[in-house]
Motif scaffolding. Structure first.
Motif, PDB file in Angstrom:
ATOM      1  N   ALA A 125      18.510  44.991  49.995  1.00  9.36           N
ATOM      2  CA  ALA A 125      19.391  43.948  49.735  1.00  9.36           C
ATOM      3  C   ALA A 125      20.966  44.514  49.265  1.00  9.36           C
ATOM      4  N   SER A 126      21.806  44.021  49.669  1.00  6.52           N
ATOM      5  CA  SER A 126      23.199  44.466  49.181  1.00  6.52           C
ATOM      6  C   SER A 126      23.998  43.280  48.882  1.00  6.52           C
ATOM      7  N   ILE A 127      24.616  43.426  47.409  1.00  6.21           N
ATOM      8  CA  ILE A 127      25.321  42.368  46.897  1.00  6.21           C
ATOM      9  C   ILE A 127      26.658  42.497  46.885  1.00  6.21           C
ATOM     10  N   GLN A 128      27.314  41.372  47.627  1.00 12.13           N
ATOM     11  CA  GLN A 128      28.659  41.617  47.855  1.00 12.13           C
ATOM     12  C   GLN A 128      29.463  40.971  46.682  1.00 12.13           C
ATOM     13  N   ALA A 129      30.463  41.369  46.067  1.00 13.79           N
ATOM     14  CA  ALA A 129      31.063  40.823  45.058  1.00 13.79           C
ATOM     15  C   ALA A 129      31.525  39.447  45.131  1.00 13.79           C
ATOM     16  N   GLY A 130      32.408  39.173  46.015  1.00 12.73           N
ATOM     17  CA  GLY A 130      33.176  37.876  46.091  1.00 12.73           C
ATOM     18  C   GLY A 130      34.481  38.044  45.266  1.00 12.73           C
ATOM     19  N   SER A 131      35.196  36.742  45.520  1.00 18.18           N
ATOM     20  CA  SER A 131      36.506  36.900  44.969  1.00 18.18           C
ATOM     21  C   SER A 131      36.422  36.731  43.322  1.00 18.18           C
ATOM     22  N   ALA A 132      35.687  36.164  43.029  1.00 11.76           N
ATOM     23  CA  ALA A 132      35.461  35.793  41.256  1.00 11.76           C
ATOM     24  C   ALA A 132      35.463  37.057  40.575  1.00 11.76           C
ATOM     25  N   LEU A 133      34.451  37.978  40.911  1.00  9.98           N
ATOM     26  CA  LEU A 133      34.218  39.199  40.486  1.00  9.98           C
ATOM     27  C   LEU A 133      35.247  39.972  40.498  1.00  9.98           C
ATOM     28  N   PRO A 156      14.982  37.539  47.458  1.00  8.89           N
ATOM     29  CA  PRO A 156      13.639  37.438  47.822  1.00  8.89           C
ATOM     30  C   PRO A 156      12.954  38.880  48.129  1.00  8.89           C
ATOM     31  N   GLY A 157      11.885  39.169  47.436  1.00  9.89           N
ATOM     32  CA  GLY A 157      11.314  40.413  47.633  1.00  9.89           C
ATOM     33  C   GLY A 157      10.703  40.744  49.112  1.00  9.89           C
ATOM     34  N   LYS A 158      10.130  39.593  49.852  1.00 13.05           N
ATOM     35  CA  LYS A 158       9.553  39.984  51.165  1.00 13.05           C
ATOM     36  C   LYS A 158      10.758  40.358  52.039  1.00 13.05           C
ATOM     37  N   LYS A 159      11.703  39.586  52.013  1.00 11.20           N
ATOM     38  CA  LYS A 159      12.921  39.678  53.000  1.00 11.20           C
ATOM     39  C   LYS A 159      13.594  41.118  52.873  1.00 11.20           C
ATOM     40  N   TYR A 160      13.592  41.691  51.717  1.00  9.65           N
ATOM     41  CA  TYR A 160      14.146  42.984  51.546  1.00  9.65           C
ATOM     42  C   TYR A 160      13.311  44.225  51.211  1.00  9.65           C
ATOM     43  N   PRO A 208      29.145  36.042  43.931  1.00 10.57           N
ATOM     44  CA  PRO A 208      28.321  37.040  44.687  1.00 10.57           C
ATOM     45  C   PRO A 208      27.285  36.373  45.776  1.00 10.57           C
ATOM     46  N   THR A 209      26.967  37.185  46.967  1.00 12.63           N
ATOM     47  CA  THR A 209      26.118  36.732  47.868  1.00 12.63           C
ATOM     48  C   THR A 209      25.260  37.962  48.045  1.00 12.63           C
ATOM     49  N   VAL A 210      24.094  37.747  48.624  1.00 11.26           N
ATOM     50  CA  VAL A 210      23.130  38.754  49.148  1.00 11.26           C
ATOM     51  C   VAL A 210      23.154  38.911  50.697  1.00 11.26           C
ATOM     52  N   SER A 211      23.001  40.220  51.098  1.00 12.39           N
ATOM     53  CA  SER A 211      22.880  40.435  52.473  1.00 12.39           C
ATOM     54  C   SER A 211      22.161  41.725  52.585  1.00 12.39           C
ATOM     55  N   LYS A 212      21.727  41.888  53.952  1.00 14.39           N
ATOM     56  CA  LYS A 212      21.229  43.393  54.284  1.00 14.39           C
ATOM     57  C   LYS A 212      22.203  44.304  54.298  1.00 14.39           C
ATOM     58  N   ASP A 213      21.562  45.502  53.845  1.00 13.69           N
ATOM     59  CA  ASP A 213      22.510  46.487  53.822  1.00 13.69           C
ATOM     60  C   ASP A 213      22.998  46.930  55.249  1.00 13.69           C
ATOM     61  N   LYS A 214      24.373  47.075  55.533  1.00  9.74           N
ATOM     62  CA  LYS A 214      24.691  47.314  56.875  1.00  9.74           C
ATOM     63  C   LYS A 214      24.530  48.645  57.454  1.00  9.74           C
ATOM     64  N   HIS A 215      23.898  49.663  56.802  1.00 10.03           N
ATOM     65  CA  HIS A 215      23.881  50.942  57.128  1.00 10.03           C
ATOM     66  C   HIS A 215      22.125  51.133  57.667  1.00 10.03           C
ATOM     67  N   GLY A 216      21.588  49.931  57.659  1.00 11.42           N
ATOM     68  CA  GLY A 216      20.229  49.808  58.429  1.00 11.42           C
ATOM     69  C   GLY A 216      18.982  50.213  57.432  1.00 11.42           C
ATOM     70  N   ASP A 225      10.303  39.217  43.720  1.00 10.71           N
ATOM     71  CA  ASP A 225      11.520  38.613  43.763  1.00 10.71           C
ATOM     72  C   ASP A 225      12.250  39.081  42.624  1.00 10.71           C
ATOM     73  N   GLN A 226      13.643  38.912  42.810  1.00  9.12           N
ATOM     74  CA  GLN A 226      14.697  39.436  41.799  1.00  9.12           C
ATOM     75  C   GLN A 226      15.740  38.250  41.667  1.00  9.12           C
ATOM     76  N   GLN A 227      16.038  38.107  40.158  1.00  7.05           N
ATOM     77  CA  GLN A 227      17.202  36.960  40.125  1.00  7.05           C
ATOM     78  C   GLN A 227      18.359  37.738  39.153  1.00  7.05           C
ATOM     79  N   ILE A 228      19.453  37.929  39.663  1.00  6.13           N
ATOM     80  CA  ILE A 228      20.482  38.687  38.722  1.00  6.13           C
ATOM     81  C   ILE A 228      21.514  38.006  38.663  1.00  6.13           C
ATOM     82  N   SER A 229      21.943  37.885  37.348  1.00  2.00           N
ATOM     83  CA  SER A 229      23.172  37.024  36.939  1.00  2.00           C
ATOM     84  C   SER A 229      24.339  38.120  36.478  1.00  2.00           C
ATOM     85  N   PHE A 230      25.609  37.433  36.748  1.00  2.00           N
ATOM     86  CA  PHE A 230      26.808  38.406  36.453  1.00  2.00           C
ATOM     87  C   PHE A 230      27.780  37.336  35.751  1.00  2.00           C
TER      88      PHE A 230
END
Length: 641
Positions: A354-362, A399-403, A342-350, A408-413
């Motif tokens: 934060a939007s969490i992308q699942a990745g192949s493992a999940l 990171p909270g400021k960025k999003y 999983p990776t974090v990126s900005k939501d593409k809808h503007g 800040d948050q830390q999420i485990s899967f």
């Protein structure tokens, strides 16, 4: 003959020929013909795609959907004619002996083909296919029912006191008494009919009680709705729950005198669509063991069997692993341009959140994630992979400021998947030279860290002389088959299809196995003995993860053997594979096994399977001696721990 009936028979034959059903029918007939058992009823599953049938002839397609009992009779006549014309089954005498079951691939997505108990009127008289969904609220245990039986006239002078004139076969909707009872009479002399018990064929039956999905509202308590409904469950009969194909059943019976032969032939013939039989047997067995340990059920205990393969032919290996990963529903081939975890990126809808992308493992939850060659990944990605393999958890930091958040948050899967990967040995040898003082048996894998290699449960080294050599097993088999057909009769590589393995794995992976006391004792004894010996020789300890891998391998071999109790024979295969893996990682020890310990011979005849059994029994004796000398009961290094 009715012209329409004759035309439908021609269409049925044409469809079987074009769809491959005729070839499958011929192969199924061979299993009956080669068997030494006597049969009165011959059962065949005919797969039918209604859309394909309708394209050939709309009337016949409609006939199959709305008159399935009569359509089955047409296929029965066609199949019987094929058996007699091609002389496929010597024992078959009458058409009534053929039990044909039509298995539709799907139904048209139209409302009239959906059975809903919430709508009236009901068509009680119709005997056609329906599709129904519901929630199971009760189910019985599996019981037996009679698929078919043979009756003969009790009057010895009657011509029907012999032969197969009176065959009773179960039909949908019929009770057990409609197939088997004691008041049937002979149509020729009116004498009572007697059943020949030795020809009775049994199947599995289960009864389930189902409610409509809408009925859940009745369990939600108070409702403001003014409408009042009455919900009622309905009963369905499930016959012949899914299992392995007749080909595997026949092979299982053929190899029943050994705990090792079934899986040996299974591995030897595996992936024959992309690789010649007899090549990479150690790897193919390891792949099957990993596949059979997958489980997509939510409540199931998580089992993982990660594989790292060292090879000098990455093209052939990747082809094999790409084929294998598709055999389970959650088999994911990772795309190099994507992310494994999983990776974090900005939501593409503007929105800026934060939007969490699942990745192949999940995405591969409960299945296999094939990540390709390790050398394609950078150091930080390999470190992340090692962390996930050890903890089975992937963590993302937000990171909270960025999003736009205050904190800040830390999420485990949880990562509930098995990983496959490989390393090109030639690339390693070109970039690194193995030290002169390297332990015997250890291979050069300096492209990956030792800790990462250890994090994979099993390391397999695949070395084949050349691509030209790959054709030799097939050539030898063809020659031996031509000279002596009986000698090579155990090889089924030309009969097993991809679908056969898919169905086999779907059945085997859901088997519930228990660890036998003798197998458990052997595994723990080897673990403790190997831990002591390797610590004294190489200074490397076996972690507790090694014990989990050994148990997982043993259970997987048990499932692959279609058993429910782990035996010492299963534990032996697991130990040989794991000891070979340890040798590749850290070098040989006192209990020294060759790289091809599980497949020491080319499996091209019955005699080679016997030789392999003898060899494995000798390995078992050596293992017992090793455990007794260095294990818990031994006096050597007994002060340790």
């Amino acid at each position: 003959m009715n012209p329409n009936l004759h035309k439908m028979k021609e269409i049925a034959l044409t469809y079987l020929d074009r769809s491959g059903g005729l070839q499958k029918f011929v192969e199924d007939c061979k299993l009956y013909n080669d068997s030494k058992q006597s049969y009165a009823v011959f059962r065949f599953l005919i797969s039918v795609n209604p859309s394909d049938i309708a394209e050939l002839d709309a009337s016949f397609g409609n006939y199959i959907l709305h008159e399935p009992m009569k359509a089955t009779k047409i296929f029965q006549t066609v199949c019987f004619t094929a058996v007699k014309t091609l002389t496929l089954i010597q024992q078959l005498q009458t058409e009534a002996q053929m039990n044909i079951v039509l298995k539709l691939t799907h139904l048209p997505s139209l409302p009239c083909y959906t059975l809903s108990l919430c709508k009236f009127p009901f068509d009680y008289m119709s005997q056609r296919f329906y599709m129904s969904e519901g929630i199971v609220i009760a189910a019985t245990a599996l019981t037996k029912y009679t698929q078919g039986a043979r009756f003969v006239c009790s009057e010895e002078t009657c011509p029907f006191s012999e032969g197969f004139q009176y065959i009773r076969v179960h039909t949908p909707g019929a009770t057990e008494s409609a197939t088997v009872r004691n008041d049937f009479v002979c149509s020729l002399c009116s004498s009572p009919l007697q059943e020949d018990i030795k020809y009775r064929v049994l199947g599995d039956k289960q009864i389930a009680e189902i409610i409509d999905i809408k009925a859940l509202s009745a369990f939600q308590g108070f409702s403001n709705s003014k409408k009042h409904f009455r919900f009622q469950s309905f009963t369905i009969f499930l016959r012949d729950p899914s299992g392995i194909t007749e080909k595997f059943k026949y092979l299982l019976g053929l190899t029943s005198n050994s705990c090792w032969r079934f899986t040996a032939v299974l591995a030897d013939s595996f992936a024959s669509q992309v690789l010649p039989p007899g090549i990479y047997n150690n790897l193919k067995l390891a792949l099957l063991l990993s596949l059979v340990q997958t489980n997509d059920r939510e409540a199931a205990k998580a089992e993982y069997l990660d594989l790292l393969v060292a090879t000098n032919d990455s093209l052939m290996l990747e082809r094999l692993m790409n084929y294998s990963v598709c055999l389970v529903a959650r088999g994911i081939k990772h795309i190099p341009s994507g992310e494994v975890f999983p990776t974090v990126s900005k939501d593409k809808h503007g929105t800026g959140i934060a939007s969490i992308q699942a990745g192949s493992a999940l995405l591969a939850k409960g299945g296999i994630c094939f990540i390709g060659e390790l050398s394609l990944y950078k150091k930080d990605k390999l470190e992340q992979l090692q962390s996930v393999l050890e903890s089975r958890t992937a963590t993302v930091f937000i990171p909270g400021k960025k999003y736009g958040e205050d904190i800040d948050q830390q999420i485990s899967f949880p990562i509930q998947t098995s990983f496959w990967s490989f390393i090109d040995v030639d690339s390693c040898s070109r970039k690194h030279l193995l030290k002169d003082d390297a332990p015997i048996g250890q291979i050069d894998l300096n492209l990956a860290s030792a800790n990462l290699i250890d994090a994979f449960g099993l390391l397999i080294h695949c070395t084949e002389p050349s691509v030209c050599h790959l054709a030799l097993p097939i050539i030898n088999f063809i020659f031996k088959k031509a000279v002596d057909p009986e000698e090579a009769s155990h090889v089924f590589s030309q009969q097993f299809k991809t679908q056969d393995y898919e169905e086999f794995l779907a059945f085997a992976k859901n088997l519930h196995v228990e660890l036998g006391s003798e197998a458990e004792k052997l595994i723990h004894g080897y673990y403790l003995a190997s831990r002591r010996v390797r610590h004294s020789i190489h200074g490397s300890d076996l972690s507790t993860a090694a014990l989990k891998v050994l148990i997982s391998l043993s259970e997987a071999h048990t499932k692959l053997s279609l058993r429910t109790k782990v035996l010492e024979e299963d534990a032996l295969i697991a130990i040989l594979l794991y000891e070979s893996s340890l040798t590749l990682k850290h070098g040989a020890s006192v209990f020294c096994v060759p790289p091809n310990a599980v497949f020491p011979f080319e499996l091209n005849s019955e005699n080679s399977l016997v030789q392999r059994d003898v060899y494995l029994m000798q390995c078992h004796q050596h293992l017992m001696q090793f455990v007794s000398t260095y294990g818990p009961a031994g006096h050597i290094l007994s002060s340790e721990d």
